[in-house]
Design a protein around this motif. Sequence first.
Motif, PDB file in Angstrom:
ATOM      1  N   ALA A  93       2.105  -0.935   1.891  1.00 29.42           N
ATOM      2  CA  ALA A  93       0.710  -1.290   2.232  1.00 29.42           C
ATOM      3  C   ALA A  93       0.829  -2.825   2.089  1.00 29.42           C
ATOM      4  O   ALA A  93      -0.273  -3.484   2.465  1.00 29.42           O
ATOM      5  CB  ALA A  93       0.014  -0.632   1.294  1.00 29.42           C
ATOM      6  N   ASP A  94       1.618  -3.338   0.906  1.00 26.95           N
ATOM      7  CA  ASP A  94       1.639  -4.673   0.815  1.00 26.95           C
ATOM      8  C   ASP A  94       2.646  -5.342   1.151  1.00 26.95           C
ATOM      9  O   ASP A  94       4.100  -5.172   0.845  1.00 26.95           O
ATOM     10  CB  ASP A  94       1.344  -4.873  -0.773  1.00 26.95           C
ATOM     11  CG  ASP A  94       0.156  -4.499  -1.243  1.00 26.95           C
ATOM     12  OD1 ASP A  94      -0.899  -5.236  -1.274  1.00 26.95           O
ATOM     13  OD2 ASP A  94       0.136  -3.324  -1.814  1.00 26.95           O
TER      14      ASP A  94
ATOM     15  N   VAL B  30      -1.852  -3.923   4.672  1.00 20.55           N
ATOM     16  CA  VAL B  30      -2.880  -2.926   5.215  1.00 20.55           C
ATOM     17  C   VAL B  30      -4.356  -3.286   4.359  1.00 20.55           C
ATOM     18  O   VAL B  30      -4.388  -3.377   3.106  1.00 20.55           O
ATOM     19  CB  VAL B  30      -2.331  -1.723   4.862  1.00 20.55           C
ATOM     20  CG1 VAL B  30      -3.458  -0.542   5.345  1.00 20.55           C
ATOM     21  CG2 VAL B  30      -1.163  -1.306   5.723  1.00 20.55           C
TER      22      VAL B  30
ATOM     23  N   ARG C 266      -8.205  -2.863   2.722  1.00 25.07           N
ATOM     24  CA  ARG C 266      -8.867  -1.934   2.007  1.00 25.07           C
ATOM     25  C   ARG C 266      -9.417  -0.515   3.070  1.00 25.07           C
ATOM     26  O   ARG C 266      -9.306   0.445   2.736  1.00 25.07           O
ATOM     27  CB  ARG C 266      -9.896  -2.451   1.159  1.00 25.07           C
ATOM     28  CG  ARG C 266     -10.379  -1.425   0.400  1.00 25.07           C
ATOM     29  CD  ARG C 266     -11.379  -2.021  -0.498  1.00 25.07           C
ATOM     30  NE  ARG C 266     -12.102  -0.902  -1.277  1.00 25.07           N
ATOM     31  CZ  ARG C 266     -12.154  -0.893  -2.842  1.00 25.07           C
ATOM     32  NH1 ARG C 266     -11.951  -2.084  -3.460  1.00 25.07           N
ATOM     33  NH2 ARG C 266     -12.705   0.106  -3.387  1.00 25.07           N
TER      34      ARG C 266
ATOM     35  N   ARG D  48      -6.732   1.384   4.214  1.00 25.98           N
ATOM     36  CA  ARG D  48      -6.013   2.334   3.249  1.00 25.98           C
ATOM     37  C   ARG D  48      -7.150   3.472   2.948  1.00 25.98           C
ATOM     38  O   ARG D  48      -6.738   4.932   2.613  1.00 25.98           O
ATOM     39  CB  ARG D  48      -6.155   1.552   2.031  1.00 25.98           C
ATOM     40  CG  ARG D  48      -4.995   0.391   2.052  1.00 25.98           C
ATOM     41  CD  ARG D  48      -4.810  -0.499   0.847  1.00 25.98           C
ATOM     42  NE  ARG D  48      -4.307  -1.559   1.198  1.00 25.98           N
ATOM     43  CZ  ARG D  48      -3.309  -2.199   0.240  1.00 25.98           C
ATOM     44  NH1 ARG D  48      -3.048  -1.757  -0.961  1.00 25.98           N
ATOM     45  NH2 ARG D  48      -2.687  -3.387   0.518  1.00 25.98           N
ATOM     46  N   GLU D  49      -8.432   3.293   3.209  1.00 25.45           N
ATOM     47  CA  GLU D  49      -9.274   4.288   2.846  1.00 25.45           C
ATOM     48  C   GLU D  49      -9.437   5.375   3.882  1.00 25.45           C
ATOM     49  O   GLU D  49      -9.627   6.637   3.904  1.00 25.45           O
ATOM     50  CB  GLU D  49     -10.701   3.690   2.584  1.00 25.45           C
ATOM     51  CG  GLU D  49     -10.776   3.090   1.275  1.00 25.45           C
ATOM     52  CD  GLU D  49     -12.107   2.349   1.137  1.00 25.45           C
ATOM     53  OE1 GLU D  49     -12.741   1.948   2.195  1.00 25.45           O
ATOM     54  OE2 GLU D  49     -12.394   1.887   0.027  1.00 25.45           O
TER      55      GLU D  49
ATOM     56  N   GLU E 129       3.456   5.627  -0.840  1.00 22.32           N
ATOM     57  CA  GLU E 129       3.084   4.406  -0.872  1.00 22.32           C
ATOM     58  C   GLU E 129       4.366   3.668  -1.736  1.00 22.32           C
ATOM     59  O   GLU E 129       4.596   3.724  -2.842  1.00 22.32           O
ATOM     60  CB  GLU E 129       1.903   4.299  -1.862  1.00 22.32           C
ATOM     61  CG  GLU E 129       1.340   2.880  -1.964  1.00 22.32           C
ATOM     62  CD  GLU E 129       0.104   2.624  -2.809  1.00 22.32           C
ATOM     63  OE1 GLU E 129      -0.566   1.456  -2.617  1.00 22.32           O
ATOM     64  OE2 GLU E 129      -0.149   3.726  -3.226  1.00 22.32           O
TER      65      GLU E 129
ATOM     66  N   ILE F 118      -3.277   2.201  -2.699  1.00 22.27           N
ATOM     67  CA  ILE F 118      -3.811   3.407  -2.232  1.00 22.27           C
ATOM     68  C   ILE F 118      -4.091   4.312  -3.365  1.00 22.27           C
ATOM     69  O   ILE F 118      -5.049   5.134  -3.321  1.00 22.27           O
ATOM     70  CB  ILE F 118      -2.951   4.003  -1.014  1.00 22.27           C
ATOM     71  CG1 ILE F 118      -2.827   3.091  -0.059  1.00 22.27           C
ATOM     72  CG2 ILE F 118      -3.511   5.218  -0.851  1.00 22.27           C
ATOM     73  CD1 ILE F 118      -1.758   3.265   1.014  1.00 22.27           C
TER      74      ILE F 118
ATOM     75  N   THR G 237      -1.428  10.939  -3.418  1.00 17.02           N
ATOM     76  CA  THR G 237      -0.598   9.699  -3.199  1.00 17.02           C
ATOM     77  C   THR G 237       0.573   9.510  -4.332  1.00 17.02           C
ATOM     78  O   THR G 237       0.203   9.889  -5.533  1.00 17.02           O
ATOM     79  CB  THR G 237      -1.525   8.429  -3.265  1.00 17.02           C
ATOM     80  OG1 THR G 237      -2.496   8.455  -2.301  1.00 17.02           O
ATOM     81  CG2 THR G 237      -0.697   7.278  -3.051  1.00 17.02           C
TER      82      THR G 237
ATOM     83  N   TYR H 173       3.177   6.995  -5.680  1.00 17.44           N
ATOM     84  CA  TYR H 173       3.576   5.571  -5.575  1.00 17.44           C
ATOM     85  C   TYR H 173       4.840   5.172  -6.138  1.00 17.44           C
ATOM     86  O   TYR H 173       5.261   5.479  -7.162  1.00 17.44           O
ATOM     87  CB  TYR H 173       2.482   4.920  -6.784  1.00 17.44           C
ATOM     88  CG  TYR H 173       2.578   3.485  -7.108  1.00 17.44           C
ATOM     89  CD1 TYR H 173       1.608   2.659  -6.324  1.00 17.44           C
ATOM     90  CD2 TYR H 173       3.456   2.669  -7.866  1.00 17.44           C
ATOM     91  CE1 TYR H 173       1.528   1.047  -6.537  1.00 17.44           C
ATOM     92  CE2 TYR H 173       3.359   1.498  -7.925  1.00 17.44           C
ATOM     93  CZ  TYR H 173       2.567   0.433  -7.466  1.00 17.44           C
ATOM     94  OH  TYR H 173       2.703  -0.610  -7.522  1.00 17.44           O
TER      95      TYR H 173
END
Length: 408
Positions: free
Chosen positions: A175-176, A185, A187, A190-191, A206, A223, A239, A241
């Motif tokens: 995402a980053d 990505v 917010r 992500r939602e 993630e 996320i 999720t 991580y």
Amino acid sequence: MLNWDHVFATRMAHMRASEIRELLKLLERPDIISFAGGIPDPALFPEEAFKAAYADIFSGDRAAAALQYSVSEGYRPLRDWLRGEMEKIGIPCSVDNIFITSGSQQALDYLGKLFLSPKDTALVTWPTYLGALQAFNAYEPNYDQLTLTGNRTPESYRAAAENLGGAVKFAYLSADFSNPTGETVDREARERLLTLAEELDIAILEDAAYQSLRYEGEAIPPILALEIAQKGSIEETRTIYCGSFSKTLAPGLRVGFVVANQTVIRKLVLMKQAADLHSSSINQIAIANVAERHFDAQVAKIRAAYGARRDAMLKALATYMPAGTTWTRPEGGMFIWVTLPEGMDGAELLARSVETEKVAFVPGQAFFADRSGANTLRLSFCCANETMIDEGIKRLGRMVQGALAAAA
């Protein structure tokens, strides 16, 4: 003589050599300006801190523990430190939600093994991290393109997977400052992904390998942090991580980690017990020592260095690349993604570039599960200084211009 192909498992047909690992051999050639490897600059490693850490291990009472077998979950003080770091980014958890791996690549392999049966579908972005595809390929999945715009319905993902003989099991993304594009990505996306995962009843993987490497802009909650905020507890989340010390402290020690609900962590521990028992005890202790004392200062140092190199590469691309060529403008990470004019082939360009211009990069096709994206390429700015970046992009732009002129 034994017919090895006859006895190899069917999964071997899905495993290919890493095009990036092969390209890293070019780093040994002193005449090559390399933008290929997504590796940190060794000149920025905290060598003195690690020398002191290993000396401390052997001068104190931790030597026996450092050289001994250990628990599969990981070194407790390191997990304690990570728990505090997770709290800072909105992921409240306990040490029982943290699992140490031999680099985040091992985490991806374990997660592929955990979720994928043959013919199941993994949702990945187009393009995505090549190492993730390699990790997942061993478990014989299908891939579908993960889109975060809301243009596809959950039913379309489910039906596509069922038509291929399996089920959707997870969505994987960075995402980053993703590898390979450098993009982040937002917010809202992500939602939307959290909503999609709920409707499909799948996991989210993630990959946060680059999260610490932000050079500008406001940080976006991970996320997992957004999901915990929605549900109230990490034990209720889907999720998973995945983090690493490879991009911040040192990749050679091979220390990564997973943060997830305890149901997932317990399964990963079983896998590790069957695979390598535990990650290196001494390296975990050294990482914990250096992280506790130097992590923030080390991250500040590499952010300053890599941010300046990113700026130099963006300036050079704007100066030397011909019209019709576009590129991303990442707020962090290690990569810039270049899209060449239609009809150009990044792999063909690389072959000519290495021989004539002495510049290396990664052709973009390797990052697409369907092998599309021939007219793309990935540039890494971390291991070249500003002078090398300017000269290398000048050469690359000259070659792209020449290829366009020849095709006209």
